[in-house]
Write an enzyme that holds these catalytic residues in place. Sequence first.
Site, PDB file in Angstrom:
ATOM      1  N   ARG A   7      30.726  10.935  18.992  1.00 30.92           N
ATOM      2  CA  ARG A   7      31.481   9.691  19.079  1.00 30.92           C
ATOM      3  C   ARG A   7      32.923  10.064  19.422  1.00 30.92           C
ATOM      4  NH1 ARG A   7      28.284   9.555  14.407  1.00 30.92           N
ATOM      5  NH2 ARG A   7      26.675   7.913  14.397  1.00 30.92           N
ATOM      6  N   LYS A  48      29.687   9.537  10.420  1.00 30.39           N
ATOM      7  CA  LYS A  48      29.774   8.349   9.576  1.00 30.39           C
ATOM      8  C   LYS A  48      29.290   8.671   8.169  1.00 30.39           C
ATOM      9  CE  LYS A  48      29.392   4.778  13.127  1.00 30.39           C
ATOM     10  NZ  LYS A  48      28.655   3.576  13.610  1.00 30.39           N
ATOM     11  N   HIS A  63      31.900   4.922  24.526  1.00 30.79           N
ATOM     12  CA  HIS A  63      30.775   5.821  24.257  1.00 30.79           C
ATOM     13  C   HIS A  63      29.952   6.122  25.508  1.00 30.79           C
ATOM     14  CE1 HIS A  63      31.564   6.177  20.126  1.00 30.79           C
ATOM     15  NE2 HIS A  63      31.008   5.063  19.705  1.00 30.79           N
ATOM     16  N   ARG A 109      28.607   9.583  25.563  1.00 32.27           N
ATOM     17  CA  ARG A 109      27.616   9.737  24.488  1.00 32.27           C
ATOM     18  C   ARG A 109      26.271   9.158  24.955  1.00 32.27           C
ATOM     19  NH1 ARG A 109      26.986  10.236  18.810  1.00 32.27           N
ATOM     20  NH2 ARG A 109      25.867   8.556  17.756  1.00 32.27           N
ATOM     21  N   HIS A 152      22.310   9.904  13.932  1.00 36.45           N
ATOM     22  CA  HIS A 152      21.767   8.600  13.549  1.00 36.45           C
ATOM     23  C   HIS A 152      20.973   8.740  12.244  1.00 36.45           C
ATOM     24  CE1 HIS A 152      21.798   7.012  17.971  1.00 36.45           C
ATOM     25  NE2 HIS A 152      22.965   6.887  17.378  1.00 36.45           N
ATOM     26  N   TYR A 212      17.457   4.470  23.382  1.00 43.61           N
ATOM     27  CA  TYR A 212      17.676   5.273  24.586  1.00 43.61           C
ATOM     28  C   TYR A 212      16.398   5.503  25.368  1.00 43.61           C
ATOM     29  CZ  TYR A 212      22.392   6.136  22.940  1.00 43.61           C
ATOM     30  OH  TYR A 212      23.688   5.975  22.534  1.00 43.61           O
TER      31      TYR A 212
END
Length: 302
Positions: free
Chosen positions: A154, A178, A248, A251, A274, A283
């Site tokens: 990110r 995160k 992003h 990414r 994730h 994706y």
Amino acid sequence: MGVAIAAETDELIAQFLDRLWLKQGVSKHTSSAYQTDLRNFERFLSSHQRGSLLSVHATELEDYLLWRRQQGLSPRSTNRALSAIKKFYQYACSERLCAFDPSSRLQRPKQPQSIPHSLSEAEVDALLQAPQVDDPIQLRDRAMLEVLYASGLRVTELVQLTASQVSMQQGLVRVIGKGNKERLVPLGEEALDWLQRYIREARPQLLRQPCDWLFITRRGGPLTRQAFWHRIKYYAGQADIRSHLSPHTLRHAFATHLLNHGADLRVLQMLLGHSDLSTTQIYTHVARERLQQLHAAHHPRA
């Protein structure tokens, strides 16, 4: 809302956000967003004479969600607001500030699954080659773009990297994602070469005093997320890239190109950081669409 009540509400929200940061390590961006969401909800209650944060029932929450829909606010932003509200009432109940959780039975609005925009491999190559690397700032930017595309970080993770998070010998970067979750991501030879060149040639010219930030500005401090996003847009213009861009973009390109070349979805989940595989699965739609285009363009009977 009276001044005294407003001050009490601000203090209550601040205490909740402090607890959330201590328990879950939420980012400053998430904390700021939750603060805005809770204040918006409090303003709704006040303007519609529905009481205060600690005196509402499920009816008021349902009316608020309906009001947001009538205002044309997106399901995505409403989901985030509802997430903030639910976490707030879980906190309030745990602290015995209210007798029950009025949000416990509320369902999140369904939102359409948005497909992330990506760049083709040729567009990524043009973007990476856009910086004029005889300039220390543009050499820094080339290294940042290479690291971003090689690792799928990110943008926030990239600009907050420190030199101690990168192992040149192992070719790995230790990412703080995160929720303060750590993951190890390989960089690849090309990104490592540009990173080493930046550290050897450009970073000493930019450094004003000793610091551990990896990518620094002319003033010797770290870049902001917004500043690097402007740099990406600038180089996209230089490379005449007209595809949709977002912070992003690289990414998304990282994830899509890995899948196009046979990467495993579980491995991609780990690389992207994730927590839920369903987030990564989006994706596969991008990769499938690209494979269909390739099939249509090159198969003799397509």
